[in-house]
Every structure is written in structure tokens, then in C-alpha cells.
Design a protein around this motif. Sequence first.
Motif, mmCIF file in Angstrom:
data_model
loop_
_atom_site.group_PDB
_atom_site.id
_atom_site.type_symbol
_atom_site.label_atom_id
_atom_site.label_comp_id
_atom_site.label_asym_id
_atom_site.label_seq_id
_atom_site.Cartn_x
_atom_site.Cartn_y
_atom_site.Cartn_z
ATOM 1 N N ILE A 157 -62.309 95.053 -36.831
ATOM 2 C CA ILE A 157 -62.789 93.695 -36.569
ATOM 3 C C ILE A 157 -63.796 93.295 -37.639
ATOM 4 O O ILE A 157 -64.723 94.054 -37.948
ATOM 5 C CB ILE A 157 -63.428 93.606 -35.173
ATOM 6 C CG1 ILE A 157 -62.352 93.826 -34.098
ATOM 7 C CG2 ILE A 157 -64.104 92.251 -34.966
ATOM 8 C CD1 ILE A 157 -62.873 93.813 -32.685
ATOM 9 N N THR A 158 -63.580 92.114 -38.221
ATOM 10 C CA THR A 158 -64.494 91.643 -39.261
ATOM 11 C C THR A 158 -65.862 91.355 -38.664
ATOM 12 O O THR A 158 -65.981 90.874 -37.542
ATOM 13 C CB THR A 158 -63.958 90.379 -39.955
ATOM 14 O OG1 THR A 158 -63.822 89.337 -38.968
ATOM 15 C CG2 THR A 158 -62.610 90.646 -40.608
ATOM 16 N N MET A 159 -66.911 91.616 -39.451
ATOM 17 C CA MET A 159 -68.276 91.482 -38.948
ATOM 18 C C MET A 159 -68.984 90.239 -39.472
ATOM 19 O O MET A 159 -70.100 89.925 -39.041
ATOM 20 C CB MET A 159 -69.073 92.734 -39.326
ATOM 21 C CG MET A 159 -68.518 94.004 -38.690
ATOM 22 S SD MET A 159 -69.202 95.516 -39.393
ATOM 23 C CE MET A 159 -70.939 95.310 -39.056
ATOM 24 N N ARG A 176 -65.697 101.029 -34.402
ATOM 25 C CA ARG A 176 -66.137 101.543 -33.108
ATOM 26 C C ARG A 176 -67.326 100.711 -32.612
ATOM 27 O O ARG A 176 -68.282 100.482 -33.358
ATOM 28 C CB ARG A 176 -66.556 103.005 -33.216
ATOM 29 C CG ARG A 176 -66.943 103.653 -31.881
ATOM 30 C CD ARG A 176 -67.668 104.968 -32.101
ATOM 31 N NE ARG A 176 -66.838 105.940 -32.759
ATOM 32 C CZ ARG A 176 -66.152 106.918 -32.138
ATOM 33 N NH1 ARG A 176 -66.242 107.029 -30.819
ATOM 34 N NH2 ARG A 176 -65.423 107.769 -32.817
ATOM 35 N N GLY A 177 -67.258 100.270 -31.363
ATOM 36 C CA GLY A 177 -68.362 99.493 -30.824
ATOM 37 C C GLY A 177 -67.921 98.650 -29.640
ATOM 38 O O GLY A 177 -66.848 98.854 -29.065
ATOM 39 N N LEU A 192 -52.826 94.624 -28.117
ATOM 40 C CA LEU A 192 -53.647 94.794 -29.313
ATOM 41 C C LEU A 192 -54.874 95.652 -29.022
ATOM 42 O O LEU A 192 -55.279 96.483 -29.845
ATOM 43 C CB LEU A 192 -54.067 93.433 -29.861
ATOM 44 C CG LEU A 192 -52.974 92.615 -30.560
ATOM 45 C CD1 LEU A 192 -53.510 91.240 -30.927
ATOM 46 C CD2 LEU A 192 -52.465 93.337 -31.807
ATOM 47 N N LYS A 193 -55.472 95.462 -27.859
ATOM 48 C CA LYS A 193 -56.634 96.276 -27.498
ATOM 49 C C LYS A 193 -56.283 97.760 -27.451
ATOM 50 O O LYS A 193 -57.088 98.612 -27.832
ATOM 51 C CB LYS A 193 -57.183 95.824 -26.142
ATOM 52 C CG LYS A 193 -57.800 94.440 -26.142
ATOM 53 C CD LYS A 193 -58.220 94.048 -24.730
ATOM 54 C CE LYS A 193 -58.723 92.619 -24.672
ATOM 55 N NZ LYS A 193 -59.075 92.208 -23.292
ATOM 56 N N ALA A 194 -55.072 98.061 -26.979
ATOM 57 C CA ALA A 194 -54.647 99.461 -26.894
ATOM 58 C C ALA A 194 -54.550 100.112 -28.272
ATOM 59 O O ALA A 194 -54.651 101.341 -28.390
ATOM 60 C CB ALA A 194 -53.299 99.539 -26.174
ATOM 61 N N LEU A 198 -61.223 102.637 -29.862
ATOM 62 C CA LEU A 198 -62.646 102.893 -30.081
ATOM 63 C C LEU A 198 -63.496 101.635 -29.912
ATOM 64 O O LEU A 198 -64.728 101.704 -30.017
ATOM 65 C CB LEU A 198 -62.869 103.480 -31.483
ATOM 66 C CG LEU A 198 -62.159 104.800 -31.770
ATOM 67 C CD1 LEU A 198 -62.481 105.277 -33.188
ATOM 68 C CD2 LEU A 198 -62.555 105.866 -30.751
ATOM 69 N N ILE A 199 -62.840 100.506 -29.682
ATOM 70 C CA ILE A 199 -63.563 99.250 -29.492
ATOM 71 C C ILE A 199 -63.447 98.816 -28.036
ATOM 72 O O ILE A 199 -62.354 98.755 -27.472
ATOM 73 C CB ILE A 199 -63.028 98.151 -30.424
ATOM 74 C CG1 ILE A 199 -63.281 98.536 -31.895
ATOM 75 C CG2 ILE A 199 -63.693 96.812 -30.117
ATOM 76 C CD1 ILE A 199 -62.748 97.549 -32.902
ATOM 77 N N ARG A 200 -64.590 98.533 -27.432
ATOM 78 C CA ARG A 200 -64.644 98.092 -26.036
ATOM 79 C C ARG A 200 -64.770 96.566 -26.013
ATOM 80 O O ARG A 200 -65.679 96.006 -26.613
ATOM 81 C CB ARG A 200 -65.832 98.729 -25.328
ATOM 82 C CG ARG A 200 -65.977 98.338 -23.868
ATOM 83 C CD ARG A 200 -67.016 99.210 -23.196
ATOM 84 N NE ARG A 200 -67.322 98.726 -21.855
ATOM 85 C CZ ARG A 200 -68.466 98.137 -21.513
ATOM 86 N NH1 ARG A 200 -69.421 97.980 -22.412
ATOM 87 N NH2 ARG A 200 -68.675 97.727 -20.280
#
Length: 204
Positions: A157-159, A176-177, A192-194, A198-200
Amino acid sequence: MYFRKEKEFQYHPAIIKMLEDIVGGGTIARTDLVTAIFDNKPLDELPPYCIVGRDENGGWHVVKTASVIEAAAEAATTYKVGKSHLFAIGNCVTIGGDLKSIACKITAIDKTNPAHDVITVDSTLGEAAVGNVLVGTKDKADAGKAELLVDASELTITMSKVNLTVANQSCGLMVRGTINEGNMPFPVDAGLKALMPLIRFVKK
């Protein structure tokens, strides 16, 4: 020397906790965004908190998505979606990030309604329910054989926002986060979440 005029604008923060990122970030590819029309004009800035993945050459590409806002029948070739998407004519698309559905090519996008867009594909994607997410794919494909444009094992995910008017712009990438899904600019579904264990994702 050149001058760039900018309007002051603050995106709603979405990253709640950042535990790990890609060292040095990554270069965001502009090639598949040059035909994207967002807010009735060519996209000159990529908002932060977009899902991106790496291609075989090391460049990072946005995983394009759109949210279905009106149910479509099994034989439908048109799908009414929310305005928040980056799809363009010629892109390929499927229903769901699990990539189990047929993937078809977009032949038209009607943007005349200020409340929604209508995406037309060259063959039916099948039945779609309200809340389903259309996901961009590499090419047309039969059911269960669609592939993302990027490596599905390296989604991040872009920050920060990315200036698309200048080539080779890099961006921090979270692997991760915790992120507030409600403040992400484009929709994301369970499939996509699956692919990003490592991302919640939370909704606030």
C-alpha cells in the motif's frame, strides 16, 4: 528551473500503524494511468493508500478496482460503479480479488452521470451484487484463470501521494501494518485482502 502551481489539499490519514515497509520504497509506473480519467480530468496525482504490486521489471503498478453500486444480471455486459476508480477503455477486469470469475475487456465507460459511471465489457462478467468489487487483470481469461497485472504475492500500500506529471516518482510502500479502509481512495474486497495477510484492514 520551472514553477508548479498547486492547490492546498489534505488527504484523510488512513495508516493507523506502520510496522514494516519496503526499504527505499518503489517507483510507481505511469504507463497504465495515462488514459485514466478521474474527477472528469486526466489524473496528474495518485492519491495515497492505493494497492500496488511489482511487475517483472521491478516497477510498481496500481491494482485498479471499482465498487458495483447496482446489481447486474448474469448476462449483463454493463456494470454501474462508483466514481472512485481508475479504469480506462482497453483495461481488462473481473469480479472479485479472488480472481475466480471471467475476465473481460472494457469497451466503453460512460462518465456523464455525476453520481456514477457505467462500465461496458465485451462479454458478460456474470452476475454482480451491490458491493462487489471489479478488479483489473492482465488480460481476458476464463473463469478461475484470471491474473493480476502484477505479482499477486507482493501487494503493498502506497504511503504518500505520487506526482504523475514527472517520470520515475518513488513512494513509500507498506507491507505490514493497520489501515483504515474507509479512508482508502479506491475499494478493496476480501479477495484482495487475503493477498495481503500482513496488513490489517479496519473500518472507522
